[in-house]
Scaffold this motif. Structure first.
Motif, PDB file in Angstrom:
ATOM      1  N   LYS A  91       0.835  -1.207   0.000  1.00 47.51           N
ATOM      2  CA  LYS A  91       0.000   0.000   0.000  1.00 47.51           C
ATOM      3  C   LYS A  91       0.869   1.256   0.000  1.00 47.51           C
ATOM      4  O   LYS A  91       0.516   2.264  -0.628  1.00 47.51           O
ATOM      5  N   ILE A  93       3.664   1.623  -1.485  1.00 43.67           N
ATOM      6  CA  ILE A  93       4.134   1.828  -2.863  1.00 43.67           C
ATOM      7  C   ILE A  93       3.113   2.630  -3.652  1.00 43.67           C
ATOM      8  O   ILE A  93       3.452   3.465  -4.488  1.00 43.67           O
ATOM      9  N   LEU A  94       1.824   2.378  -3.358  1.00 42.62           N
ATOM     10  CA  LEU A  94       0.768   3.066  -4.090  1.00 42.62           C
ATOM     11  C   LEU A  94       0.410   4.405  -3.455  1.00 42.62           C
ATOM     12  O   LEU A  94      -0.469   5.106  -3.961  1.00 42.62           O
ATOM     13  N   GLU A  97      -3.347   4.975  -2.485  1.00 41.84           N
ATOM     14  CA  GLU A  97      -4.365   4.752  -3.522  1.00 41.84           C
ATOM     15  C   GLU A  97      -5.289   3.601  -3.151  1.00 41.84           C
ATOM     16  O   GLU A  97      -6.468   3.592  -3.448  1.00 41.84           O
TER      17      GLU A  97
END
Lengths: 98, 191
Positions: A91, A93-94, A97
């Protein structure tokens, strides 16, 4: 940022751990049932369970029901934590989002 | 122990997104299967109640009242026992909730029959499984498609029997209705 876990991230192992994590803590799942859920062959599943057990993420219990051998698997507390940390890493890394 | 690396991740955002979607799907599938399996024993209990209750109503119509009272009480007691055994770790009040649900359903049925009185024995025999069918279908909207299918099928079988097998409706419900619940219980245990 929480860490990437290369033991858990392998596709079949990720599916195994995600499946076990969805069960209540302490719940055991029979090997044959887990194999059907993750759609793996017996040998393939056995190998991946061995890797996860060696890492301390699952506990494997073997016994007999009558004369029939039974193998049951459950996620350990360490495995639960490791999975949650790996999901947090994904999560991160995103960037919020997901 | 798995490698945890607090520096740059080896994954691209696309790979991370795909992994998270896979995790969501696996978790949702696993949760549904777990709920189905937990629900399965209740279907076996009520399959036996229907088989015996409707069967006795067909064979010994004069005794249908006391037979159904006894079987329903046994069904509720068994359901409470199953709930306490299965859910004790995650819900200490599971037994009370099942008893409360049974009370609410029976209370609703009683009130509905008072409002719609006078009703025939056949109408009562059809109304109760229709209430069960609606309950399964509604529960399925949260718990999973298999409950929706079971509830819909049960309602359809009840209506078919009520409209087209009037003379042997109780026997129809014993065999067909009881078998439907039994098969649903088996289906819910499968992956």
């Amino acid at each position: 940022m929480a860490g990437f876990n290369d033991v858990i991230h392998q596709p079949i192992r990720l599916k195994i751990v995600a499946t076990l994590h969805a069960f209540p803590s302490g719940e055991q799942v029979e090997f044959v049932r887990l194999r059907a859920i993750v759609n793996a062959t017996e040998g393939n599943l056995g190998a991946h369970l061995g890797t996860l057990e060696k890492a301390g993420y699952i506990a494997v219990a073997k016994d007999f029901v009558g004369k029939k051998p039974r193998t049951r698997v459950q996620l350990t507390a360490a495995g639960r934590r490791a999975f949650q940390q790996h999901v947090a890493h994904l999560k991160d890394i995103l960037g919020g989002e997901f | 122990m798995g490698t945890t690396d607090n520096t740059a991740s080896p994954l691209t955002p696309e790979q991370a997104r795909a992994a998270l979607q896979g995790i969501e799907q696996a978790a949702a599938h696993s949760t549904s299967l777990y709920r189905y399996r937990q629900a399965s024993p209740f279907f076996f209990v009520w399959a036996a109640v229907w088989l015996l209750g409707y069967g006795a109503s067909d064979l010994l119509p004069a005794w249908r009242g006391p037979v159904w009272l006894l079987l329903d009480a046994a069904g509720v007691a068994l359901s409470v026992a199953v709930a306490r055994r299965q859910f004790l770790r995650v819900d200490r009040r599971a037994g009370w909730r099942i008893a409360g649900l049974a009370g609410a359903l029976f209370g609703f049925i009683f009130c509905a029959l008072v409002v719609f009185a006078p009703v025939s024995g056949r109408q009562v025999s059809a109304f109760i499984p229709l209430v069960a069918a609606v309950a399964y279908t509604a529960a399925g909207l949260w718990l999973g498609l298999r409950f929706v299918v079971t509830g819909t099928l049960l309602a359809a079988l009840t209506l078919v029997g009520y409209l087209y097998v009037a003379q042997h409706f109780d026997l129809w419900m014993a065999v067909v209705g009881g078998s439907a619940l039994l098969l649903a219980g088996v289906w819910l245990r499968r992956v």
